[in-house]
Scaffold this active site. Structure first.
Site, PDB file in Angstrom:
ATOM      1  N   GLY A   1       0.785  -1.231   0.000  1.00 30.87           N
ATOM      2  CA  GLY A   1       0.000   0.000   0.000  1.00 30.87           C
ATOM      3  C   GLY A   1       0.817   1.282   0.000  1.00 30.87           C
TER       4      GLY A   1
ATOM      5  N   MET B   1      -4.531  -6.271  -7.128  1.00 26.40           N
ATOM      6  CA  MET B   1      -4.098  -7.283  -8.092  1.00 26.40           C
ATOM      7  C   MET B   1      -5.223  -8.242  -8.486  1.00 26.40           C
ATOM      8  SD  MET B   1      -1.186  -6.047  -8.577  1.00 26.40           S
ATOM      9  CE  MET B   1      -0.167  -7.206  -9.474  1.00 26.40           C
TER      10      MET B   1
ATOM     11  N   LEU C   1     -10.770  -6.699 -12.856  1.00 28.55           N
ATOM     12  CA  LEU C   1     -12.193  -6.374 -12.677  1.00 28.55           C
ATOM     13  C   LEU C   1     -12.927  -6.583 -13.997  1.00 28.55           C
ATOM     14  CD1 LEU C   1     -11.491  -3.169 -10.603  1.00 28.55           C
ATOM     15  CD2 LEU C   1     -12.528  -5.288  -9.727  1.00 28.55           C
TER      16      LEU C   1
ATOM     17  N   ASN D   1      -6.171   3.821 -12.103  1.00 34.14           N
ATOM     18  CA  ASN D   1      -5.237   2.744 -11.772  1.00 34.14           C
ATOM     19  C   ASN D   1      -3.822   3.229 -12.024  1.00 34.14           C
ATOM     20  OD1 ASN D   1      -4.294   0.051 -11.206  1.00 34.14           O
ATOM     21  ND2 ASN D   1      -4.028  -0.253 -13.410  1.00 34.14           N
TER      22      ASN D   1
ATOM     23  N   HIS E   1      -0.087   1.709 -13.063  1.00 37.02           N
ATOM     24  CA  HIS E   1       0.515   0.507 -13.633  1.00 37.02           C
ATOM     25  C   HIS E   1       2.011   0.756 -13.798  1.00 37.02           C
ATOM     26  CE1 HIS E   1       0.639  -3.253 -15.809  1.00 37.02           C
ATOM     27  NE2 HIS E   1       1.389  -2.666 -16.724  1.00 37.02           N
TER      28      HIS E   1
ATOM     29  N   ALA F   1       8.980   6.925  -8.503  1.00 36.24           N
ATOM     30  CA  ALA F   1       8.275   7.763  -9.490  1.00 36.24           C
ATOM     31  C   ALA F   1       6.761   7.625  -9.339  1.00 36.24           C
ATOM     32  CB  ALA F   1       8.715   7.374 -10.900  1.00 36.24           C
ATOM     33  N   GLU F   2       6.284   6.424  -9.014  1.00 41.26           N
ATOM     34  CA  GLU F   2       4.837   6.222  -8.804  1.00 41.26           C
ATOM     35  C   GLU F   2       4.324   7.136  -7.703  1.00 41.26           C
ATOM     36  OE1 GLU F   2       3.424   2.111  -8.613  1.00 41.26           O
ATOM     37  OE2 GLU F   2       5.282   1.438  -9.545  1.00 41.26           O
TER      38      GLU F   2
HETATM   39  C1  GAR Z   1       2.996  -0.862  -7.594  1.00 46.68           C
HETATM   40  O1  GAR Z   1       4.253  -0.936  -8.236  1.00 46.68           O
HETATM   41  C2  GAR Z   1       1.896  -0.765  -8.626  1.00 46.68           C
HETATM   42  O2  GAR Z   1       2.229  -0.004  -9.755  1.00 46.68           O
HETATM   43  C3  GAR Z   1       1.719  -2.212  -9.008  1.00 46.68           C
HETATM   44  O3  GAR Z   1       1.803  -2.901  -7.778  1.00 46.68           O
HETATM   45  C4  GAR Z   1       2.674  -2.190  -6.895  1.00 46.68           C
HETATM   46  C5  GAR Z   1       1.933  -1.979  -5.597  1.00 46.68           C
HETATM   47  O4  GAR Z   1       2.783  -1.428  -4.627  1.00 46.68           O
HETATM   48  N1  GAR Z   1       0.449  -2.418  -9.648  1.00 46.68           N
HETATM   49  C6  GAR Z   1       0.254  -3.335 -10.583  1.00 46.68           C
HETATM   50  O5  GAR Z   1       1.115  -4.094 -10.980  1.00 46.68           O
HETATM   51  C7  GAR Z   1      -1.153  -3.355 -11.139  1.00 46.68           C
HETATM   52  N2  GAR Z   1      -1.219  -4.193 -12.290  1.00 46.68           N
HETATM   53  P1  GAR Z   1       2.164  -0.723  -3.348  1.00 46.68           P
HETATM   54  O6  GAR Z   1       1.207  -1.731  -2.698  1.00 46.68           O
HETATM   55  O7  GAR Z   1       3.361  -0.455  -2.473  1.00 46.68           O
HETATM   56  O8  GAR Z   1       1.457   0.523  -3.778  1.00 46.68           O
END
Ligand code: GAR
Length: 195
Positions: free
Chosen positions: A11, A89, A92, A106, A108, A172-173
Site C-alpha cells: 500500500g 491485483m 475487474l 489505476n 501501472h 516515481a509512482e
Molecule cells: C505498484 O508498483 C503498482 O504499480 C503495481 O503494484 C505495486 C503496488 O505497490 N500495480 C500493478 O502491478 C497493477 N497491475 P504498493 O502496494 O506499495 O502501492
C-alpha cells in the site's frame, strides 16, 4: 470528493495518495479496501484513522460477479465518489468497470501501452529498454488500457535487476499518482508528464 483506495499489498501508493489529500486538496480518503486480509497497507491505513474493509476474493473462486457484488455492497456503505486502484491485483470485469467508468483510476508500473499485465520490469529489461516508468490511467473494461492521465519516466541503468528497477519506478509512482489525482479531481484530464 470521497476517494476509496483499493490495495492488495504494502500500500505504498495508497499512502502517498492519502498523505496528499490534506489541507486545500479537494478530495479525502473515505475507505481503504483490500482483497487480502494480510495486506500490509491495511494497518497503515488504520493507523491514519481511515476506515478499512477486506473483501477476500478466494471464497468466490471463479465467480467474479459475486466478488464484485460484494465490493459494491461495501462501497455503498462508504459512498465514495471515485476509486483509486493502488496495487490492487484482481482483474475487474466489465460489469464493475462500466459502473465506475470515468470515476476509477489505476497505476501501472510500465509506460503503457507497453507491458500490460504482470512482470513489467523484467519485460522492460529483456527488451533492452533504456527507460522505464509508470502510468496512471482511467480504468475501462480492457486490462491496463483506459485513457492515460499521466506518466513518469525513469532511466534503466546498467546492472539493473527487476528489483532495482521496480524500486526506482516505485519512487516515481509516489510522485505521479498524487499529481494525477489532484488534477483529476479538479476536472482536468490533461496528462501529467514527469521526467
Ligand atoms: C505498484 O508498483 C503498482 O504499480 C503495481 O503494484 C505495486 C503496488 O505497490 N500495480 C500493478 O502491478 C497493477 N497491475 P504498493 O502496494 O506499495 O502501492
Amino acid at each position: 470528493m470521497r476517494v476509496a483506495l483499493f490495495i492488495s499489498g504494502g500500500g505504498s501508493n495508497m499512502l502517498s495518495l492519502v498523505k496528499s489529500m490534506a489541507q486545500d486538496h479537494p478530495a479525502r480518503p473515505c475507505l481503504v479496501l483490500s482483497n487480502r486480509a494480510e495486506a500490509g497497507g491495511l494497518a497503515k491505513a488504520e493507523a491514519l484513522g481511515i476506515a478499512t474493509e477486506v473483501v477476500d476474493h478466494r471464497p468466490y473462486g471463479a465467480d467474479r460477479a459475486g466478488f464484485e457484488a460484494a465490493l459494491q455492497d461495501v462501497l455503498l456503505r462508504h459512498a465514495p465518489d471515485m476509486i483509486c486502484l493502488c496495487g490492487f491485483m484482481r482483474v475487474l470485469t466489465e460489469g464493475f468497470t462500466r459502473e465506475w467508468e470515468g470515476r476509477m483510476l489505476n497505476i501501472h508500473p510500465s509506460l503503457l501501452p507497453k507491458y500490460k499485465g504482470l512482470h513489467t520490469h523484467q519485460r522492460a529489461l529483456d527488451a533492452g529498454d533504456s527507460e522505464a516508468g509508470c502510468t496512471v490511467h482511467e480504468v475501462t473494461a480492457k486490462l491496463d488500457d483506459g485513457p492515460v492521465l499521466g506518466q513518469a519516466r525513469v532511466p534503466v541503468l546498467a546492472g539493473d535487476t527487476a528489483e532495482t528497477l521496480a524500486a526506482r519506478v516505485l519512487v516515481a509512482e509516489h510522485r505521479l499518482y498524487p499529481a494525477v489525482l489532484r488534477r483529476f479531481v479538479s476536472g482536468d484530464r490533461r496528462p501529467v508528464l514527469l521526467a
